[in-house]
Design a protein around this motif. Structure first.
Motif, PDB file in Angstrom:
ATOM      1  N   LEU A 169     -89.201  25.515 -47.897  1.00  0.00           N
ATOM      2  CA  LEU A 169     -90.410  25.576 -48.723  1.00  0.00           C
ATOM      3  C   LEU A 169     -91.547  24.747 -48.106  1.00  0.00           C
ATOM      4  CD1 LEU A 169     -88.889  25.382 -52.304  1.00  0.00           C
ATOM      5  CD2 LEU A 169     -89.795  27.384 -51.128  1.00  0.00           C
ATOM      6  N   ALA A 170     -91.218  23.566 -47.601  1.00  0.00           N
ATOM      7  CA  ALA A 170     -92.239  22.728 -46.972  1.00  0.00           C
ATOM      8  C   ALA A 170     -92.785  23.391 -45.717  1.00  0.00           C
ATOM      9  CB  ALA A 170     -91.658  21.356 -46.639  1.00  0.00           C
ATOM     10  N   SER A 171     -91.915  24.005 -44.942  1.00  0.00           N
ATOM     11  CA  SER A 171     -92.356  24.701 -43.734  1.00  0.00           C
ATOM     12  C   SER A 171     -93.224  25.907 -44.079  1.00  0.00           C
ATOM     13  CB  SER A 171     -91.144  25.142 -42.916  1.00  0.00           C
ATOM     14  OG  SER A 171     -91.557  25.746 -41.719  1.00  0.00           O
ATOM     15  N   THR A 172     -92.898  26.605 -45.149  1.00  0.00           N
ATOM     16  CA  THR A 172     -93.708  27.742 -45.594  1.00  0.00           C
ATOM     17  C   THR A 172     -95.097  27.286 -46.037  1.00  0.00           C
ATOM     18  OG1 THR A 172     -91.692  28.888 -46.295  1.00  0.00           O
ATOM     19  CG2 THR A 172     -93.771  29.711 -47.158  1.00  0.00           C
ATOM     20  N   VAL A 173     -95.147  26.191 -46.763  1.00  0.00           N
ATOM     21  CA  VAL A 173     -96.439  25.641 -47.195  1.00  0.00           C
ATOM     22  C   VAL A 173     -97.267  25.244 -45.977  1.00  0.00           C
ATOM     23  CG1 VAL A 173     -97.514  23.686 -48.366  1.00  0.00           C
ATOM     24  CG2 VAL A 173     -95.672  24.934 -49.478  1.00  0.00           C
ATOM     25  N   LEU A 174     -96.643  24.591 -45.008  1.00  0.00           N
ATOM     26  CA  LEU A 174     -97.356  24.200 -43.793  1.00  0.00           C
ATOM     27  C   LEU A 174     -97.837  25.418 -43.002  1.00  0.00           C
ATOM     28  CD1 LEU A 174     -95.212  21.198 -42.565  1.00  0.00           C
ATOM     29  CD2 LEU A 174     -97.543  21.139 -43.452  1.00  0.00           C
ATOM     30  N   PHE A 175     -97.041  26.478 -43.003  1.00  0.00           N
ATOM     31  CA  PHE A 175     -97.464  27.713 -42.330  1.00  0.00           C
ATOM     32  C   PHE A 175     -98.729  28.275 -42.967  1.00  0.00           C
ATOM     33  CE2 PHE A 175     -97.424  32.376 -42.367  1.00  0.00           C
ATOM     34  CZ  PHE A 175     -97.587  32.612 -41.006  1.00  0.00           C
ATOM     35  N   PHE A 176     -98.766  28.309 -44.289  1.00  0.00           N
ATOM     36  CA  PHE A 176     -99.949  28.850 -44.960  1.00  0.00           C
ATOM     37  C   PHE A 176    -101.160  27.930 -44.824  1.00  0.00           C
ATOM     38  CE2 PHE A 176     -96.795  31.531 -47.209  1.00  0.00           C
ATOM     39  CZ  PHE A 176     -97.341  32.757 -46.832  1.00  0.00           C
ATOM     40  N   ILE A 177    -100.922  26.629 -44.722  1.00  0.00           N
ATOM     41  CA  ILE A 177    -102.028  25.705 -44.434  1.00  0.00           C
ATOM     42  C   ILE A 177    -102.593  26.002 -43.051  1.00  0.00           C
ATOM     43  CG2 ILE A 177    -102.582  23.285 -43.930  1.00  0.00           C
ATOM     44  CD1 ILE A 177    -100.685  22.528 -46.227  1.00  0.00           C
ATOM     45  N   GLY A 178    -101.728  26.193 -42.082  1.00  0.00           N
ATOM     46  CA  GLY A 178    -102.175  26.544 -40.729  1.00  0.00           C
ATOM     47  C   GLY A 178    -102.893  27.874 -40.695  1.00  0.00           C
ATOM     48  N   LEU A 179    -102.402  28.829 -41.444  1.00  0.00           N
ATOM     49  CA  LEU A 179    -103.055  30.135 -41.520  1.00  0.00           C
ATOM     50  C   LEU A 179    -104.427  30.012 -42.171  1.00  0.00           C
ATOM     51  CD1 LEU A 179    -102.279  33.060 -40.793  1.00  0.00           C
ATOM     52  CD2 LEU A 179    -101.567  33.340 -43.155  1.00  0.00           C
ATOM     53  N   GLY A 180    -104.520  29.157 -43.183  1.00  0.00           N
ATOM     54  CA  GLY A 180    -105.813  28.931 -43.836  1.00  0.00           C
ATOM     55  C   GLY A 180    -106.805  28.220 -42.930  1.00  0.00           C
ATOM     56  N   MET A 181    -106.317  27.411 -41.999  1.00  0.00           N
ATOM     57  CA  MET A 181    -107.207  26.715 -41.066  1.00  0.00           C
ATOM     58  C   MET A 181    -107.901  27.694 -40.126  1.00  0.00           C
ATOM     59  SD  MET A 181    -107.255  23.563 -41.816  1.00  0.00           S
ATOM     60  CE  MET A 181    -108.008  22.842 -40.399  1.00  0.00           C
ATOM     61  N   LEU A 182    -107.332  28.857 -39.931  1.00  0.00           N
ATOM     62  CA  LEU A 182    -107.966  29.851 -39.061  1.00  0.00           C
ATOM     63  C   LEU A 182    -109.309  30.318 -39.621  1.00  0.00           C
ATOM     64  CD1 LEU A 182    -104.896  32.018 -38.021  1.00  0.00           C
ATOM     65  CD2 LEU A 182    -106.064  30.243 -36.706  1.00  0.00           C
ATOM     66  N   TYR A 183    -109.499  30.187 -40.928  1.00  0.00           N
ATOM     67  CA  TYR A 183    -110.780  30.552 -41.528  1.00  0.00           C
ATOM     68  C   TYR A 183    -111.905  29.670 -41.013  1.00  0.00           C
ATOM     69  CZ  TYR A 183    -114.504  30.965 -44.942  1.00  0.00           C
ATOM     70  OH  TYR A 183    -115.733  31.125 -45.529  1.00  0.00           O
TER      71      TYR A 183
END
Length: 92
Positions: free
Chosen positions: A58-72
């Motif tokens: 779950l923590a890794s999934t949250v970090l993945f979506f944070i990284g994906l959001g940083m692409l914005y």
């Protein structure tokens, strides 16, 4: 009224370098934490301690979506250079 994206794309080169350096640093930190989580989860799984697997996932999934959001927040680049290239193509 200008949007965040338009203002970011019109920023000077020094500001773009700072923005990109910050985003790259955050993404490297993000990936480092994900690798550490993977290491911890695999270490515990090999020792039959399965209670850490779901929280690590779950923590890794949250970090993945944070990284994906940083692409914005990545800038598109300087629009002036694109216009110069277009004008150069017209004259050649």
């Amino acid at each position: 009224m200008s949007t965040f994206r338009a203002g970011q794309n019109q920023a000077n080169t020094k500001k773009l370098n700072i923005i990109l350096s910050t985003i790259i640093f955050i993404l490297i930190l993000n990936v480092t934490i994900q690798i550490w989580l993977l290491y911890a989860a695999l270490n515990n799984a090999l020792e039959n301690n399965r209670e850490i697997l779901i929280p690590a996932f779950l923590a890794s999934t949250v970090l993945f979506f944070i990284g994906l959001g940083m692409l914005y927040f990545l800038p598109n680049g300087n629009n002036n250079s694109k216009e110069i290239l277009r004008k150069k193509d017209i004259y050649t």
